[in-house]
Each structure stands twice: as C-alpha cells, then as structure tokens.
Design a protein around this motif. Structure first.
Motif, PDB file in Angstrom:
ATOM      1  N   UNK A 160      39.666  45.965  37.666  1.00  0.00           N
ATOM      2  CA  UNK A 160      39.658  46.414  39.003  1.00  0.00           C
ATOM      3  C   UNK A 160      40.217  47.877  39.103  1.00  0.00           C
ATOM      4  N   UNK A 216      35.248  36.255  48.938  1.00  0.00           N
ATOM      5  CA  UNK A 216      36.468  36.065  47.828  1.00  0.00           C
ATOM      6  C   UNK A 216      35.555  35.444  46.934  1.00  0.00           C
ATOM      7  N   UNK A 217      36.059  35.344  45.628  1.00  0.00           N
ATOM      8  CA  UNK A 217      35.508  34.598  44.573  1.00  0.00           C
ATOM      9  C   UNK A 217      34.262  35.401  44.165  1.00  0.00           C
ATOM     10  N   UNK A 218      33.322  34.803  44.124  1.00  0.00           N
ATOM     11  CA  UNK A 218      31.886  35.357  43.691  1.00  0.00           C
ATOM     12  C   UNK A 218      31.367  36.302  44.311  1.00  0.00           C
ATOM     13  N   UNK A 223      35.752  40.910  36.470  1.00  0.00           N
ATOM     14  CA  UNK A 223      35.943  41.984  37.653  1.00  0.00           C
ATOM     15  C   UNK A 223      37.259  42.066  37.994  1.00  0.00           C
ATOM     16  N   UNK A 256      39.524  40.626  48.334  1.00  0.00           N
ATOM     17  CA  UNK A 256      40.054  39.315  48.587  1.00  0.00           C
ATOM     18  C   UNK A 256      41.029  39.411  49.522  1.00  0.00           C
ATOM     19  N   UNK A 257      42.161  40.560  49.276  1.00  0.00           N
ATOM     20  CA  UNK A 257      43.264  40.542  50.180  1.00  0.00           C
ATOM     21  C   UNK A 257      42.982  40.984  51.621  1.00  0.00           C
ATOM     22  N   UNK A 271      34.169  36.590  37.951  1.00  0.00           N
ATOM     23  CA  UNK A 271      34.985  37.095  38.591  1.00  0.00           C
ATOM     24  C   UNK A 271      36.347  37.489  38.047  1.00  0.00           C
ATOM     25  N   UNK A 298      33.026  39.643  43.881  1.00  0.00           N
ATOM     26  CA  UNK A 298      32.907  40.174  42.509  1.00  0.00           C
ATOM     27  C   UNK A 298      31.553  40.851  42.552  1.00  0.00           C
ATOM     28  N   UNK A 331      37.781  44.142  43.617  1.00  0.00           N
ATOM     29  CA  UNK A 331      37.571  42.715  43.915  1.00  0.00           C
ATOM     30  C   UNK A 331      38.696  42.198  44.530  1.00  0.00           C
ATOM     31  N   UNK A 332      40.006  42.792  44.141  1.00  0.00           N
ATOM     32  CA  UNK A 332      41.275  42.331  44.527  1.00  0.00           C
ATOM     33  C   UNK A 332      41.510  42.772  45.710  1.00  0.00           C
ATOM     34  N   UNK A 346      49.371  42.448  44.750  1.00  0.00           N
ATOM     35  CA  UNK A 346      48.139  41.781  44.914  1.00  0.00           C
ATOM     36  C   UNK A 346      48.176  40.383  45.625  1.00  0.00           C
ATOM     37  N   UNK A 375      47.739  38.198  49.076  1.00  0.00           N
ATOM     38  CA  UNK A 375      46.789  37.056  48.896  1.00  0.00           C
ATOM     39  C   UNK A 375      47.529  35.666  49.597  1.00  0.00           C
TER      40      UNK A 375
END
Lengths: 547, 89
Positions: free
Chosen positions: A81, B15-17, A77, B52-53, A74, B20, B48-49, A110, A114
């Motif tokens: 990004x 999120x996380x795995x 990745x 997540x957001x 992760x 990804x 991926x970011x 970011x 979050x």
C-alpha cells in the motif's frame, strides 16, 4: 521423547499421522530503539521489503482459488500500500525509528481508523495486523506468523488457529490439526470438520515439546502421540468418504432429518450440493453485519430469498437476529456490558428493539413466499416459556406458520415442557448450552474440556428436553457442533432428536453412521453416555455400544 | 481541480475485494487520484488501506479529484470502476 502421549479434546474424528509443521507464534512488538545510524538508508529498506512481501502473497494468490484467492490478493494489495509505505518512511525520518517500528506504528494508525469506522471492520483490522506482521518479520529477518507454505502432507501444530491463518491453506496437504488452546467450537474445530480431517484442541503441553518430527493424531480419542524419526504419512480419509442415500434414517428406518447450518447464499448452495434435506439453522446476521443502518425490509427480503432459493420445497429454519454486546450492530446502539454472554443479546435484544424484529419477520415471510421454501423461524437465547410464547405470537402475527425457539439457556431446558407447549418445535444449540451449563466461556481454551459436548451433564440436560419433546410429540432438532460428530449424532437421536443440523461437510459421515445404526443402538448409546461419570468414559462406553 | 462525483455500486461498499481492485486501477493512472466522502478527509485512491478507512458503503456518493496531465482520463477510469458492482464479478 518418542512415545510421549498427550491428550486434549478430540473435535473431529479420524486417525492420521505425518510430519509436523509448526504455525509460527505472533511476533513481539518491535522496539522503538536504537535509532538507526542512517535514517535515509533505514527508510529505504521499507519499500523493497513491502514489495517482496506483496510479491509472495501474489504468488500464493495465483496458486489459490475462490475466496482464498480474493483474500490473498487483498492482503497483497495492503502489503504494498503506497500510503502505508509513505507513512512508515516518514516515521523513520521524523522520529528516528527503526523501520520495523515505523511500519508497526503506521499500521496501527490504519487499524485505529478502521476500528473507529464501525463494528464490521473488526475483521479488516485483523488483515491489517496480518500484513503488518509480515512486513515487520521481513524487516527483522524473522519467520512471519501464521501457517508457512506446506511442501508436503503435514500435521499442523499451533497455539490456536484464526480464520486468517488458514485462508490460504491447501486442504490437500493438511493431514490433521492440533492446537494447544481452542475449544470444541473454535475455528480449528469447525475447519477440521469442514475438511474432514482429524483435530485435537486444548492439547496442553503440545508447544512445550521441542523438535518433534512427527505426530500420530487420533481425533476421536483426543490423543496425540509423538513419533521420532521419519513418520509414515497416513491420511484419515484415505478415500473412504462414506456415501449416504441423502435421506437421514437409522438402519431400522427411523427418520432423522439431516440438515445444513448456513450463514450465506454460498453456504446454502454448498449445503444443497452436499445433499442436505433442508436447513436447520439459517444464521441471519450476515445481512446486518456490514450495515451501518438497519437494512430495509426489501433488502432483507432479497438477501434471505437468495439463501432460501436452493431449498425450494424443503424445510428451512431461520433464526432471527442473534446480536448483542459481543456482536454489536451500529444501529442497535448496544451498550458495553461486563458479561456480554449473559447480557442483552438474542431475543432479549429483540424485545428491547421490537421494530427490528418485526421488520425481520416481515422480510422472512416475504422471502419464504418468493423462494417456495418451507420456512419456520426460531428465536435465539430464550430463557422462559413466557419469552417463547411472546416470540411465537409475534412471528405468527407476521405470517410465519411454524415457530420454534433455541434451547441454549439451561433454564429453557429445565422448562422444556412449558416452552414446547408455547411453540411448534425446539432446536438445541449445544455450543451455548454447554457454555452456560458449565459456566465456561466458549472462547477460552483453558476451559475447553468443560465445553466438550461429550460431557454427561450436558447430555443429561439434552435428555430432559428430549423426553418432553417425545411426550408432547414435538420435534427436537440439534444445531450445535455436537450434531456433526457421527457417534454423538447417534447419542442425540437416542435422546430424542428428530433432526440434526450441521456444517454441510459433515453430512455424509453422519448420514452413513446413522444408516448403519439402529434406533435401539442409539438409545443404548444415549443411556451409556448419560450414565457415564465423565466425558472420557462416555466416549468409550458409546464406542462399545456402537461398535 | 478536475472533480468527479460518483455513487458506490458495490454491495459490500468500498472494502475488501472492491477496494483492492479500485486501488490497483488508481495506481495504474499517470496522476494521483484522491477520493473523499462529502465533507470528509481525502485519501489516496491507490491505497487500499485508505479506501477502507474511508468507510464508503453501497449507495454513498464519493468525490474524486486529480490534477495535471491525464487527470480527466484517470478520473474517468476510477469513476467507472466505482460505478460498477465489483463484488458481483
């Protein structure tokens, strides 16, 4: 420099020596000036750097397995990004920023998003910062923060270790951990005990030593000795992982249940595999942490039953939700408090949000039936006998037969007799009890010595509870980190503990030590420890008694 | 613009795995795929970011869009992944 000896707080026993690997310090914030002469060329540096960092992380992921692998994949990745790269490139062009600064600011965007998304995302923010630091280090030509890749067995030296630092660590190559900061309940201490390697925390002066070749670490005495030149690699365990029968007993047959602390289904499986007789502390927070709304009774029931399943027919103590201002939950609407450790947390919060507690108790009772485990519940942060009685009534009304409370507030310890009269058992949370007895924040390295569970004042308070429990014939468990220290475990038994609950990895050592010690010796050790003037003397005196 | 609506199957949300894995699949497509929650800002599915957001939790419905040659195939691949519990594997 050779022969220099430093002392800190020993948090995981054993003696080891080897070459030192220093965990790199956090990077300074990259400056916004000078503006690059050629913005296009500066922006063009970002993508290759990101790809290089991602590639290194993928290589480490390929060499790891399980949870560590998933974390590293992760992270890889995130490093490559496309949105992070595109925004960083735009910042170079739009504001004439150096590449490192642009990455820093794009990552901050970011991270802020979050943070705004909710409580559980705090951990992910850490991941974003980790990736940011790797990219910034690459662009500036510096050493990335965190644990470097280990080429051989090493003693790790750091200011403090965070979970992210150690996610990809190869346990076979770590001989010992030594940190300048941190305390007995820090991540470093927990990790070291899980790995069965020695650790010394709060070792003041450690980082001021320069060019140290090797260290000899004594995790029991809490000392670190500097060795010049080549140092012999000595691993603490050296194949002497003790065996135990799987049933906690002193050498003269006094039963002491040896249980596991668990916080997820994976922990429960590990605990059962390690031979735990049951669970002395089941932390239920995991079920709530990633939720933006309160999980339904049905969902909780399924989640709890998964944790209980490996312990069908065995005792499991479920601790009700331990949330509060320091562990906020989106749906509980907790307010920001100036002193979260002293605020509306644990049972205090449950009393303010009774519905949440009742629904949890209902789910626990149902999960107990589903799984066949012998389930009790206990409440965290109880201060008075009245609170204990209130909780017991509620739990029994929900259909839970056996009810207890945590003793982690000094007031509850001082009222042990009255508290015990209201419930079926108590369990000592030595980590928080130490924090409250010594008025010393568990998370502050500068007061770590005060939080050492060997402090006689803490042990005297435990003795008070133990005497009340013995007199009333009620069980007293210990579920703090103190129970994982084999010598201290003997002291706790001498003070009246009838069960000890710990990280599963610590069970064989504690079980073996107890099996070699008589109840008389435990009681002698307890007298020696409580009579000692300070924590160092307590350790020495107990070692003399236990041999 | 081709659109697809799909409910998040992963228990931990996107999120996380799971994020990804989804980002990797999205990056492999021939066109750019965006993802948003109803009424929210779209983010790039290959980021991926960004995912997540988005804060998409288990059971949330998300809207996917893509444009150009291969858009339907790309949407199909990404939607199929979102409809799978990625944390279970």
């Amino acid at each position: 420099m050779s022969g220099t000896r430093l002392s800190g707080v020993g948090v995981s026993p054993g003696r080891a020596s080897g070459p030192v690997v220093r965990v790199a310090e956090p990077l300074p914030e990259p400056p916004a000036t000078p503006a690059p002469a050629d913005q296009a060329a500066e922006a063009a540096r970002i993508r290759p750097a990101a790809e290089l960092v991602a590639e290194r992380l993928r290589e480490r992921a390929a060499a790891a397995d399980g949870e560590a692998r998933a974390v590293l994949e992760t992270t890889a990745a995130m490093a490559a990004d496309p949105a992070l790269i595109a925004q960083s490139e735009q910042l170079v062009a739009a504001r004439a920023l150096p590449a490192a600064r642009a990455v820093h600011e794009a990552a901050a965007g970011f991270a802020t998003a979050l943070e705004a998304a909710g409580g559980y995302l705090a951990e992910r923010v850490r991941d974003v910062h980790d990736v940011r630091d790797r990219l910034v280090a690459e662009l500036l030509g510096l050493t990335p923060p965190g644990v470097p890749e280990l080429t051989g067995p090493s003693v790790l030296v750091a200011r403090d270790l965070a979970p992210a630092d150690t996610a990809g660590l190869d346990p076979a190559k770590v001989l010992a951990l030594v940190t300048e900061e941190g305390g007995p309940t820090s991540h470093t201490a927990i990790l070291a005990r899980a790995l069965g390697i020695p650790a010394v925390v709060a070792c003041r002066g450690l980082l001021a030593l320069d060019a140290v070749d090797g260290l000899v670490v004594d995790g029991e005495a809490g000392t670190v000795e500097v060795v010049a030149g080549p140092v012999a690699v000595l691993a603490a365990t050296a194949g002497d992982e003790p065996t135990w029968s799987g049933e906690g007993r002193t050498s003269d047959g006094r039963r002491v249940k040896l249980l596991a602390n668990v916080g997820s289904a994976e922990d429960a499986a590990a605990g059962a595999a390690a031979g735990a007789e049951g669970v002395g502390l089941f932390r239920t927070e995991f079920c709530y942490l990633s939720a933006t709304a309160e999980p339904s009774v049905a969902a909780q029931r399924v989640a709890y039953a998964e944790v209980l399943a490996p312990f069908a027919g065995r005792p499991v103590v479920v601790r009700t939700l331990d949330a509060g201002a320091d562990k906020p939950l989106a749906f509980l609407n907790t307010e920001v408090e100036p002193n979260p450790a002293l605020g509306v947390r644990g049972l205090r919060l449950s009393r303010a949000a009774v519905g949440v507690l009742d629904r949890q108790l209902e789910a626990v009772a149902a999960a107990a039936e589903d799984s066949g485990a012998d389930v009790s519940v206990m409440a965290p942060m109880v201060s008075t006998a009245e609170e204990a009685a209130w909780f017991a009534d509620r739990a029994r009304a929900a259909g839970v037969a056996r009810v207890g409370v945590m003793i982690e507030v000094p007031a509850a310890a001082l009222s042990a007799r009255e508290v015990l009269a209201a419930v079926d058992f108590v369990s000592l949370g030595t980590n928080d009890l130490a924090q409250y007895v010594f008025a010393a924040d568990r998370q502050v390295g500068g007061v770590a010595e005060l939080n050492d569970p060997w402090q006689p004042a803490l042990l005297r308070l435990v003795a008070l509870v133990g005497a009340a429990a013995t007199e009333l014939g009620r069980p007293m468990g210990v579920c703090g980190e103190a129970a994982a220290d084999p010598a201290l475990a003997c002291v706790l038994v001498g003070l009246g503990a009838t069960s000890l609950s710990m990280n599963a990895a610590a069970l064989p050592r504690v079980g073996a030590r107890l099996a070699a010690t008589s109840l008389d010796q435990c009681q002698d050790a307890a007298r020696a420890a409580t009579a000692a003037g300070d924590r160092g003397t307590a350790r020495t005196a107990v070692r003399a008694v236990l041999g | 613009m081709p659109e697809r609506r799909v409910v998040v199957a992963s228990k931990v949300g996107l999120h996380a795995r799971p994020a990804a894995m989804l980002a990797r699949t999205a990056a492999e497509q021939s066109v750019k795929v965006t993802i948003r929650k109803e009424g929210g800002q779209p983010v790039e599915a290959a980021s991926v970011l960004g995912l997540m957001t988005l804060g998409a939790m288990h059971g949330d419905e998300v809207v996917l869009t893509a444009e150009g040659e291969g858009a339907e195939t790309a949407l199909e691949a990404v939607a199929a992944l979102i409809a799978t519990d990625l944390d279970a594997s």
